[in-house]
Design a protein around this motif. Structure first.
Motif: not given
Length: 422
Positions: A46, A48-50, A56, A262
């Protein structure tokens, strides 16, 4: 019929406004650290996911959430140590002038509240944003998110720093002048500026990092016209840019208001407005703000755990160190392939702008999509940004390590080779 196809068919209940990534969507069933796993057991790196800023399914964060949920979950109209402890620890990461915090559930709520404060404290309505900005999902914020739809009549759009050419000082001056002109236009329309709202890494515009003084120049420009500077740190905050906790700190400037979202909860919905006490005290006299779930005790426990994990991994230095390796790898690709027009970034936020030679500029979006989908098939996840989605966007969890950078750069090189790019 495959399980994925069945799930895609069932997804019609969500309506057409929802979008999926990739030509062959990934059916994610679990994640761990910098890896995601699909329904068939295949792992994806991954990049991409900030949102899962400390990885995770971080066990410390999940444990804190579970432990507090088993005790009590309630709102800020009752006293609770978690909420105050979290507020104090969060504010300790900011300049001393930013000494008050109001909790929300999302970055959109945070931006909405920040604008409400700015409107009430200045008695004005006009807002200035950049050309392809995105600031949230409320109706108010959609009106000032030109990447979503045409802006409201009280909003002025200025080119992002990416649009200007010259030395950093020259770009700063051009951006400052654009803000001056926008403020004058708002004044002429009878809606003088109350705030400049910018994403401090200009993510949707294509990423402008490092900022080299442009944020300070922007703040000075709007303040000359009596407006406030709101720093949207949803994308750039929490050590993402490396070296500092917040992207605005690159430029030795103190915003009037900072908004967060986020990454605060590593996937749990938390947001916040960090503000100077003079503004919030006056706002509190004139109005009131209550959010049932903003600052609830479970969210506060999660937020505390995220801060502890960021401190444990020494996130500001970790992002800086690993980011230098990412920079070297990306610039190495740029040297080998003329298709790469620019590499921009800092810490663990990077963009690669594609400008195919002997092709019209619009085709760069097609090329970017081909690379993103090719990487997905190769087990690596990234996204795109820019007004044509022609720029590769790379922003992994901050637990990314040197070995992950190596895997990523190798995969990206394979895409350039397989597409026969020059």
């Amino acid at each position: 019929m495959s399980q994925e196809l069945t799930l895609l068919q069932r997804r019609v209940v969500l309506g057409p406004a929802y979008r999926l990534f990739y030509e062959h969507p990934v059916h994610v069933v679990r994640g761990q650290d910098v890896w995601l796993e699909d329904a068939e057991g295949r792992r994806y790196l991954d990049a991409y996911n900030n949102v899962p800023v400390v990885g995770h399914a971080n066990v410390k964060v999940v444990a804190a959430m579970t432990e507090q949920a088993l005790k009590v979950n309630t709102h800020t109209r009752y006293l609770n140590e978690n909420v105050v402890d979290y507020a104090e620890r969060l504010l300790a990461l900011f300049p001393a002038e930013l000494n008050r915090v109001v909790f929300t559930c999302t970055g959109s709520e945070a931006n909405d509240l920040a604008l409400r404060i700015a409107h009430d404290m200045t008695g004005r309505k006009g807002v200035i944003v950049t050309a392809n900005a995105y600031h949230g999902v409320t109706s108010l914020l959609a009106d000032m998110s030109p990447s979503l739809r045409p802006v409201g009549d009280y909003v002025e759009v200025v080119p992002s720093p990416l649009s200007f050419v010259g030395t950093p000082d020259e770009i700063n001056a051009q951006f400052s002048e654009a803000i001056d002109l926008a403020a004058e236009r708002l004044d002429q329309r009878g809606t003088p500026v109350c705030a400049l709202l910018i994403d401090t890494v200009f993510a949707s515009d294509g990423l402008y990092l490092p900022s080299r003084g442009v944020i300070r120049a922007a703040a000075e420009a709007v303040r000359r016209h009596g407006g406030l500077f709101i720093a949207d740190e949803v994308q750039g905050g929490f050590a993402r840019v490396g070296g500092n906790w917040w992207a605005f700190m690159q430029d030795d400037v103190v915003p009037d208001i900072v908004t967060l979202g986020k990454p605060m909860g590593n996937g749990h919905p938390i947001g916040a407005v960090v503000v100077k006490d003079a503004l919030l005290d006056e706002f509190g006299k004139q109005s009131r703000y209550f959010n049932t779930f903003g600052g609830n005790t479970v969210s506060a426990a999660v937020g505390l755990a995220v801060l502890s994990e960021l401190k444990r991994i020494n996130a500001t230095e970790q992002a800086l160190h690993v980011g230098r390796l990412m920079e070297a790898g990306l610039k190495g690709i740029a040297q080998d392939y003329a298709t790469v027009g620019a590499v921009r970034g800092s810490g663990l936020y990077w963009s690669v702008e594609l400008t195919p030679s002997a092709q019209v500029a619009e085709q760069s979006a097609t090329l970017a999509a081909a690379i993103v989908n090719g990487l997905r098939e190769d087990g690596v996840l990234i996204g795109t940004c820019g007004n044509r989605n022609h720029i590769l966007k790379i922003r992994p969890p901050l637990t990314f390590r040197p070995e992950h950078v190596e895997l990523f750069i190798q995969a990206l090189r394979r895409q350039f080779t397989s597409l026969d790019l020059q």
